[in-house]
Design an enzyme around this catalytic site. Structure first.
Site, PDB file in Angstrom:
ATOM      1  N   VAL A 288      46.066  21.135  29.604  1.00 58.92           N
ATOM      2  CA  VAL A 288      44.733  20.964  29.031  1.00 58.92           C
ATOM      3  C   VAL A 288      44.310  22.216  28.251  1.00 58.92           C
ATOM      4  O   VAL A 288      43.871  22.140  27.107  1.00 58.92           O
ATOM      5  CB  VAL A 288      43.719  20.651  30.163  1.00 58.92           C
ATOM      6  CG1 VAL A 288      42.295  20.814  29.684  1.00 58.92           C
ATOM      7  CG2 VAL A 288      43.951  19.240  30.680  1.00 58.92           C
TER       8      VAL A 288
ATOM      9  N   ASP B 140      45.451  33.516  31.550  1.00 59.84           N
ATOM     10  CA  ASP B 140      46.144  32.805  32.630  1.00 59.84           C
ATOM     11  C   ASP B 140      46.673  33.840  33.609  1.00 59.84           C
ATOM     12  O   ASP B 140      47.020  34.956  33.217  1.00 59.84           O
ATOM     13  CB  ASP B 140      47.301  31.964  32.061  1.00 59.84           C
ATOM     14  CG  ASP B 140      47.691  30.812  32.971  1.00 59.84           C
ATOM     15  OD1 ASP B 140      47.507  29.647  32.593  1.00 59.84           O
ATOM     16  OD2 ASP B 140      48.185  31.089  34.098  1.00 59.84           O
TER      17      ASP B 140
ATOM     18  N   ARG C  49      54.051  31.730  32.468  1.00 60.66           N
ATOM     19  CA  ARG C  49      53.376  30.782  31.585  1.00 60.66           C
ATOM     20  C   ARG C  49      52.937  31.493  30.293  1.00 60.66           C
ATOM     21  O   ARG C  49      53.082  30.966  29.195  1.00 60.66           O
ATOM     22  CB  ARG C  49      52.170  30.180  32.321  1.00 60.66           C
ATOM     23  CG  ARG C  49      51.351  29.206  31.529  1.00 60.66           C
ATOM     24  CD  ARG C  49      52.036  27.851  31.408  1.00 60.66           C
ATOM     25  NE  ARG C  49      51.357  26.991  30.445  1.00 60.66           N
ATOM     26  CZ  ARG C  49      51.965  26.081  29.716  1.00 60.66           C
ATOM     27  NH1 ARG C  49      53.257  25.881  29.815  1.00 60.66           N
ATOM     28  NH2 ARG C  49      51.285  25.337  28.873  1.00 60.66           N
TER      29      ARG C  49
ATOM     30  N   THR D 120      43.108  21.019  39.682  1.00 62.36           N
ATOM     31  CA  THR D 120      42.278  20.531  40.789  1.00 62.36           C
ATOM     32  C   THR D 120      43.100  19.517  41.590  1.00 62.36           C
ATOM     33  O   THR D 120      42.877  18.306  41.489  1.00 62.36           O
ATOM     34  CB  THR D 120      40.970  19.892  40.267  1.00 62.36           C
ATOM     35  OG1 THR D 120      41.277  19.041  39.161  1.00 62.36           O
ATOM     36  CG2 THR D 120      39.966  20.923  39.844  1.00 62.36           C
TER      37      THR D 120
ATOM     38  N   THR E 218      38.911  18.361  36.210  1.00 58.71           N
ATOM     39  CA  THR E 218      38.375  17.132  36.789  1.00 58.71           C
ATOM     40  C   THR E 218      37.889  17.424  38.207  1.00 58.71           C
ATOM     41  O   THR E 218      38.659  17.926  39.036  1.00 58.71           O
ATOM     42  CB  THR E 218      39.486  16.063  36.850  1.00 58.71           C
ATOM     43  OG1 THR E 218      40.062  15.962  35.547  1.00 58.71           O
ATOM     44  CG2 THR E 218      38.945  14.721  37.291  1.00 58.71           C
TER      45      THR E 218
ATOM     46  N   CYS F  57      46.556  13.222  37.657  1.00 56.91           N
ATOM     47  CA  CYS F  57      45.212  12.646  37.562  1.00 56.91           C
ATOM     48  C   CYS F  57      45.067  11.411  38.443  1.00 56.91           C
ATOM     49  O   CYS F  57      44.347  11.442  39.441  1.00 56.91           O
ATOM     50  CB  CYS F  57      44.891  12.324  36.109  1.00 56.91           C
ATOM     51  SG  CYS F  57      44.714  13.806  35.102  1.00 56.91           S
TER      52      CYS F  57
ATOM     53  N   ARG G 121      56.864  17.066  37.822  1.00 56.50           N
ATOM     54  CA  ARG G 121      56.327  17.687  39.042  1.00 56.50           C
ATOM     55  C   ARG G 121      55.701  16.686  40.012  1.00 56.50           C
ATOM     56  O   ARG G 121      56.044  16.666  41.157  1.00 56.50           O
ATOM     57  CB  ARG G 121      55.356  18.814  38.671  1.00 56.50           C
ATOM     58  CG  ARG G 121      56.089  20.018  38.090  1.00 56.50           C
ATOM     59  CD  ARG G 121      55.143  21.077  37.618  1.00 56.50           C
ATOM     60  NE  ARG G 121      54.303  20.588  36.533  1.00 56.50           N
ATOM     61  CZ  ARG G 121      53.271  21.249  36.032  1.00 56.50           C
ATOM     62  NH1 ARG G 121      52.952  22.418  36.519  1.00 56.50           N
ATOM     63  NH2 ARG G 121      52.569  20.750  35.047  1.00 56.50           N
TER      64      ARG G 121
HETATM   65  N1  LIG Z   1      47.262  17.190  32.429  1.00 60.70           N
HETATM   66  C1  LIG Z   1      46.456  16.237  32.003  1.00 60.70           C
HETATM   67  O1  LIG Z   1      46.865  15.333  31.322  1.00 60.70           O
HETATM   68  C2  LIG Z   1      44.988  16.246  32.301  1.00 60.70           C
HETATM   69  C3  LIG Z   1      44.175  15.330  31.632  1.00 60.70           C
HETATM   70  C4  LIG Z   1      42.822  15.345  31.878  1.00 60.70           C
HETATM   71  C5  LIG Z   1      42.302  16.248  32.793  1.00 60.70           C
HETATM   72  N2  LIG Z   1      43.120  17.116  33.446  1.00 60.70           N
HETATM   73  C6  LIG Z   1      42.511  18.062  34.378  1.00 60.70           C
HETATM   74  O2  LIG Z   1      42.497  19.338  33.761  1.00 60.70           O
HETATM   75  C7  LIG Z   1      42.659  20.361  34.742  1.00 60.70           C
HETATM   76  C8  LIG Z   1      43.830  21.256  34.376  1.00 60.70           C
HETATM   77  O3  LIG Z   1      44.998  20.468  34.403  1.00 60.70           O
HETATM   78  P1  LIG Z   1      46.352  20.899  33.677  1.00 60.70           P
HETATM   79  O4  LIG Z   1      47.192  19.664  33.648  1.00 60.70           O
HETATM   80  O5  LIG Z   1      46.078  21.618  32.411  1.00 60.70           O
HETATM   81  O6  LIG Z   1      46.942  21.921  34.762  1.00 60.70           O
HETATM   82  P2  LIG Z   1      48.264  22.815  34.605  1.00 60.70           P
HETATM   83  O7  LIG Z   1      48.823  22.985  35.948  1.00 60.70           O
HETATM   84  O8  LIG Z   1      49.122  22.292  33.499  1.00 60.70           O
HETATM   85  O9  LIG Z   1      47.686  24.211  34.073  1.00 60.70           O
HETATM   86  C9  LIG Z   1      46.775  24.992  34.753  1.00 60.70           C
HETATM   87  C10 LIG Z   1      46.941  26.431  34.338  1.00 60.70           C
HETATM   88  O10 LIG Z   1      45.930  27.158  34.999  1.00 60.70           O
HETATM   89  C11 LIG Z   1      46.464  28.395  35.406  1.00 60.70           C
HETATM   90  N3  LIG Z   1      45.623  28.945  36.447  1.00 60.70           N
HETATM   91  C12 LIG Z   1      45.498  28.582  37.740  1.00 60.70           C
HETATM   92  N4  LIG Z   1      44.569  29.325  38.361  1.00 60.70           N
HETATM   93  C13 LIG Z   1      44.088  30.192  37.435  1.00 60.70           C
HETATM   94  C14 LIG Z   1      43.110  31.215  37.436  1.00 60.70           C
HETATM   95  N5  LIG Z   1      42.429  31.488  38.530  1.00 60.70           N
HETATM   96  N6  LIG Z   1      42.888  31.899  36.306  1.00 60.70           N
HETATM   97  C15 LIG Z   1      43.570  31.626  35.179  1.00 60.70           C
HETATM   98  N7  LIG Z   1      44.506  30.656  35.098  1.00 60.70           N
HETATM   99  C16 LIG Z   1      44.758  29.953  36.208  1.00 60.70           C
HETATM  100  C17 LIG Z   1      47.869  28.052  35.852  1.00 60.70           C
HETATM  101  O11 LIG Z   1      48.687  29.189  35.871  1.00 60.70           O
HETATM  102  C18 LIG Z   1      48.279  27.032  34.777  1.00 60.70           C
HETATM  103  O12 LIG Z   1      48.900  27.656  33.675  1.00 60.70           O
HETATM  104  C19 LIG Z   1      42.808  19.635  36.079  1.00 60.70           C
HETATM  105  O13 LIG Z   1      41.555  19.526  36.672  1.00 60.70           O
HETATM  106  C20 LIG Z   1      43.284  18.262  35.667  1.00 60.70           C
HETATM  107  O14 LIG Z   1      42.930  17.288  36.608  1.00 60.70           O
HETATM  108  C21 LIG Z   1      44.448  17.143  33.198  1.00 60.70           C
END
Ligand SMILES: NC(=O)c1ccc[n+]([C@@H]2O[C@H](COP(=O)([O-])OP(=O)(O)OC[C@H]3O[C@@H](n4cnc5c(N)ncnc54)[C@H](O)[C@@H]3O)[C@@H](O)[C@H]2O)c1
Length: 426
Positions: free
Chosen positions: A22, A40, A45, A79, A114, A253, A324
């Protein structure tokens, strides 16, 4: 200079916390007009995303002090749920702590992760206030804007989908709407933050339940000897029938988000039944597919112990390079309990990356499978690469009496049977 004027003249700085699926595309999209800091905590990453990055407006860092430059802080961290399926807000809390310690006065903090209704105002806000010593409303503002991107879906990209925004009050909503207008012209201003949080979770819950119904119907129709897709095709001719296909449900999700609302509902004294029934059905589908495969092997007189089954498709859904949170893991676990030997083939991912996730033999291509051959093939997802295969290709990698368990229904059942397959789908 007031924040609105800075935004209008493209002088605002955005910090995106969390550069995953995201956060990274969002940081890239904002950086077309604004200066963006991508923060990050994962150095690997950061190394990965920094490669091939030539945009002067976008810098990456793991130094939280960089957050201090930002006018807008956008939190996009994971989340997940805990082992007992409760919301795991540890990443959100940690991100809010880092933001609070490093944010400057008059900034706007926006949560994109989310969450259940209430997290932005009841979890994030107190952390930000405590860590910064600032007061929400007077010294900084708060907003929520859920992410709706759908990995592997090129049609619904960030610039094309409607972005929901909600601020702590009307002027903040307007300001945040203007921020996101830098990325997309399609903005919906929700009534308030909790409404926006709830809207996002129910989008995922509705999808989970629709697929669960399709899965339950598939189980019933299989038991009474009907072809689910034929039934759906006939029913779809009614104007108000919504068609969903049965299948495995995975990812971050759909299998996770329902538990966020379940948690909030329980807190309010209500125990959701429909939402959890959907989860139960979808969680049981890998077991259903394993049972279909075992029955197929048995039907063809193949000895279960030592039978070789190839699982084609190890990602959590079609055309994504992410294994994953894949339901293929549960399927493999179930199959292993019957003593069958499993191998896997996943054209979307490098076999080295897959080794971290799966304890099975991994094939680089189907030519490799041809050498040893298998007793059954399970197609878990409809990757484009799989759609391009022919029944002949799938027969060439199998021993006598080929078996095809085609979960997404890529192949025509009659054609598969005519080609000599023992064919099953959902
Ligand atoms: N992947 C999707 O398609 C999607 C779609 C809609 C909503 N979401 C929501 O968006 C959110 C993020 O999902 P994602 O898929 O991008 O996750 P992800 O695991 O791909 O990425 C999250 C990133 O956050 C970093 N991170 C974790 N803790 C941190 C901190 N304290 N400070 C800085 N960086 C930190 C991690 O190292 C990682 O690079 C979630 O709530 C998910 O439910 C995801």
């Amino acid at each position: 200079m007031p924040l609105r004027n800075k935004l209008t003249s493209n002088e605002s700085v955005v910090c995106v916390i969390g550069l995953g699926y995201v956060g990274l595309p969002l940081a890239e999209a904002f950086s077309k007009t604004l200066k963006v800091i991508g923060f990050d905590i994962d150095s690997e990453r950061l190394k990965k995303v920094s490669k091939n990055q030539s945009n002067q407006n976008l810098t990456f860092t793991d130094n939280a002090e960089a957050i201090r430059q930002a006018d807008f802080i956008v939190i996009c961290v994971p989340t997940p749920v805990t082992a007992s399926r409760e919301p795991d807000l540890s990443y959100v809390r940690q991100a809010a702590t880092l933001a609070g310690r490093n944010m400057k006065k008059d900034s706007v903090v926006i949560l994109e992760s989310t969450v259940y209704p209430g997290v932005t105002e009841e979890v994030i806000r107190p952390i930000l206030e405590k860590e910064s010593g600032l007061s929400c409303g007077a010294d900084f503002k708060l907003a929520y804007s859920p992410e709706r991107i759908n990995p592997g879906d090129r049609e619904h990209s960030l610039e094309k989908i409607i972005k929901i925004v909600a601020g702590m009050d009307e002027p903040v909503t307007e300001l945040v709407a203007d921020l996101y207008r830098k990325v997309t012209p399609f903005i919906f201003k929700a009534k308030d933050i909790k409404t926006a949080e709830a809207a996002k979770v129910i989008e995922n819950i509705q999808r989970d339940l629709n697929i669960a119904l399709a899965n339950e119907l598939a189980i019933i129709f299989q038991k009474i000897g009907l072809n689910t897709r034929d039934v759906f095709e006939a029913a779809s001719t009614k104007w108000n029938f919504h068609r969903y296909n049965p299948g495995l449900v995975g990812g971050y999700c759909i299998p996770v988000v329902p538990y966020y609302l379940v948690y909030k509902a329980r807190e309010a004294g209500y125990h959701p039944q429909v939402i959890l029934a959907g989860r139960m059905i979808n969680d049981a589908m890998p077991g259903q597919v394993a049972a279909i495969t075992i029955k197929a092997l048995n039907n063809m007189g193949k000895v279960l112990k030592g039978s070789r089954v190839l699982v084609m498709g190890l990602t959590y859904k079609e055309n994504v390079a992410d294994a994953r949170e894949t339901p293929a893991k549960a399927l493999i676990k179930e199959l292993k309990e019957y003593g069958v030997e499993i191998s896997g083939f996943e054209p979307q991912l490098d076999t080295d990356d897959l080794k971290k996730e799966f304890d099975i033999e991994l094939c680089h291509d189907l030519e490799q499978v041809k050498k040893t051959r298998v007793d059954a093939v399970i197609l878990t997802v409809a990757h484009t690469a799989f759609r391009q295969l022919s029944l002949r290709d799938l027969k060439a990698i199998q021993n006598h009496d080929p078996i095809l368990v085609d979960i997404p229904g890529v192949f025509n059942a009659d054609e598969a049977r005519q080609a000599g397959f023992f064919y099953r789908t959902l």
